[in-house]
Write a protein that holds these residues in place. Structure first.
Motif, PDB file in Angstrom:
ATOM      1  N   TRP A  28       0.836  -1.193   0.000  1.00  0.00           N
ATOM      2  CA  TRP A  28       0.000   0.000   0.000  1.00  0.00           C
ATOM      3  C   TRP A  28       0.874   1.248   0.000  1.00  0.00           C
ATOM      4  O   TRP A  28       1.658   1.470   0.918  1.00  0.00           O
ATOM      5  N   GLN A  30       0.864   5.070   0.551  1.00  0.00           N
ATOM      6  CA  GLN A  30      -0.028   5.984   1.255  1.00  0.00           C
ATOM      7  C   GLN A  30       0.493   7.415   1.176  1.00  0.00           C
ATOM      8  O   GLN A  30       1.683   7.662   1.354  1.00  0.00           O
ATOM      9  N   GLU A  40       3.695   0.606   2.662  1.00  0.00           N
ATOM     10  CA  GLU A  40       3.506  -0.376   3.734  1.00  0.00           C
ATOM     11  C   GLU A  40       3.425  -1.754   3.082  1.00  0.00           C
ATOM     12  O   GLU A  40       2.498  -2.041   2.324  1.00  0.00           O
ATOM     13  N   ASP A  41       4.439  -2.587   3.355  1.00  0.00           N
ATOM     14  CA  ASP A  41       4.437  -3.938   2.801  1.00  0.00           C
ATOM     15  C   ASP A  41       4.416  -4.958   3.938  1.00  0.00           C
ATOM     16  O   ASP A  41       4.225  -4.597   5.104  1.00  0.00           O
ATOM     17  N   ARG A  45       6.598  -0.418   7.430  1.00  0.00           N
ATOM     18  CA  ARG A  45       6.466   0.879   6.767  1.00  0.00           C
ATOM     19  C   ARG A  45       7.836   1.361   6.279  1.00  0.00           C
ATOM     20  O   ARG A  45       8.806   1.364   7.013  1.00  0.00           O
ATOM     21  N   TYR A  79      -4.599   6.623  -0.904  1.00  0.00           N
ATOM     22  CA  TYR A  79      -3.699   5.472  -1.012  1.00  0.00           C
ATOM     23  C   TYR A  79      -3.983   4.681  -2.276  1.00  0.00           C
ATOM     24  O   TYR A  79      -5.046   4.790  -2.892  1.00  0.00           O
ATOM     25  N   CYS A  81      -2.113   0.985  -4.560  1.00  0.00           N
ATOM     26  CA  CYS A  81      -1.264  -0.201  -4.523  1.00  0.00           C
ATOM     27  C   CYS A  81      -0.104   0.046  -5.478  1.00  0.00           C
ATOM     28  O   CYS A  81      -0.304   0.579  -6.576  1.00  0.00           O
ATOM     29  N   CYS A 109      -3.240  -5.580  -4.050  1.00  0.00           N
ATOM     30  CA  CYS A 109      -2.945  -5.431  -2.621  1.00  0.00           C
ATOM     31  C   CYS A 109      -4.081  -5.983  -1.758  1.00  0.00           C
ATOM     32  O   CYS A 109      -3.816  -6.567  -0.705  1.00  0.00           O
ATOM     33  N   ARG A 110      -5.300  -5.804  -2.207  1.00  0.00           N
ATOM     34  CA  ARG A 110      -6.439  -6.329  -1.437  1.00  0.00           C
ATOM     35  C   ARG A 110      -6.368  -7.846  -1.313  1.00  0.00           C
ATOM     36  O   ARG A 110      -6.792  -8.412  -0.305  1.00  0.00           O
ATOM     37  N   PRO A 118      -4.920  -0.798   4.603  1.00  0.00           N
ATOM     38  CA  PRO A 118      -4.465   0.598   4.481  1.00  0.00           C
ATOM     39  C   PRO A 118      -5.159   1.467   5.519  1.00  0.00           C
ATOM     40  O   PRO A 118      -6.286   1.186   5.915  1.00  0.00           O
ATOM     41  N   ARG A 119      -4.483   2.500   5.963  1.00  0.00           N
ATOM     42  CA  ARG A 119      -5.055   3.401   6.972  1.00  0.00           C
ATOM     43  C   ARG A 119      -5.433   4.716   6.359  1.00  0.00           C
ATOM     44  O   ARG A 119      -4.859   5.233   5.513  1.00  0.00           O
TER      45      ARG A 119
END
Length: 119
Positions: A28, A30, A40-41, A45, A79, A81, A109-110, A118-119
């Protein structure tokens, strides 16, 4: 150069030698607010840019990441992918340089259960 001096020089170079070969990391991407970017993997982060600070070398060459799916959460910020090829210091998760970047469809990514939401 005497041996103790040579050893001191080699030890001082170790952080530079610790940088791993370029690696491809996907997850992700972001960008929640201006100049704040991270990937973010599955390992955590990877900070690419922080508002008020200098971006990582190579960030100026990152293509438009909104072309293959982007979720806007704050105006145009949000965000997506992506995969990045990075030079890093793996132990500290410090990014030294962005070599390449590619936006990916959100579904990639989903579907990856190793990624945090993801945030």
């Amino acid at each position: 150069m005497r041996m103790p001096a040579l050893a001191a020089v080699l030890v001082s170079m170790m952080p530079a030698l610790a940088a791993a070969a370029p690696e491809r990391r996907c997850g992700w991407l972001q960008n929640p607010t201006p100049a704040n970017w991270w990937l973010e993997d599955r390992d955590g982060r990877w900070v690419l840019s922080v508002q008020g600070g200098p971006p990582v070398r190579g960030m100026d060459g990152v293509p438009d990441m909104t072309t293959r799916g982007w979720v806007a959460t704050n105006g145009s910020y949000g965000y997506g992918c992506a995969c990045f090829t990075l030079e890093t210091e793996a132990a500290s998760r410090r990014v030294l340089r962005v070599i390449a970047a590619e936006p990916l469809p959100l579904q990639r990514c989903r579907a990856d259960r190793a990624l945090p939401a993801p945030r």
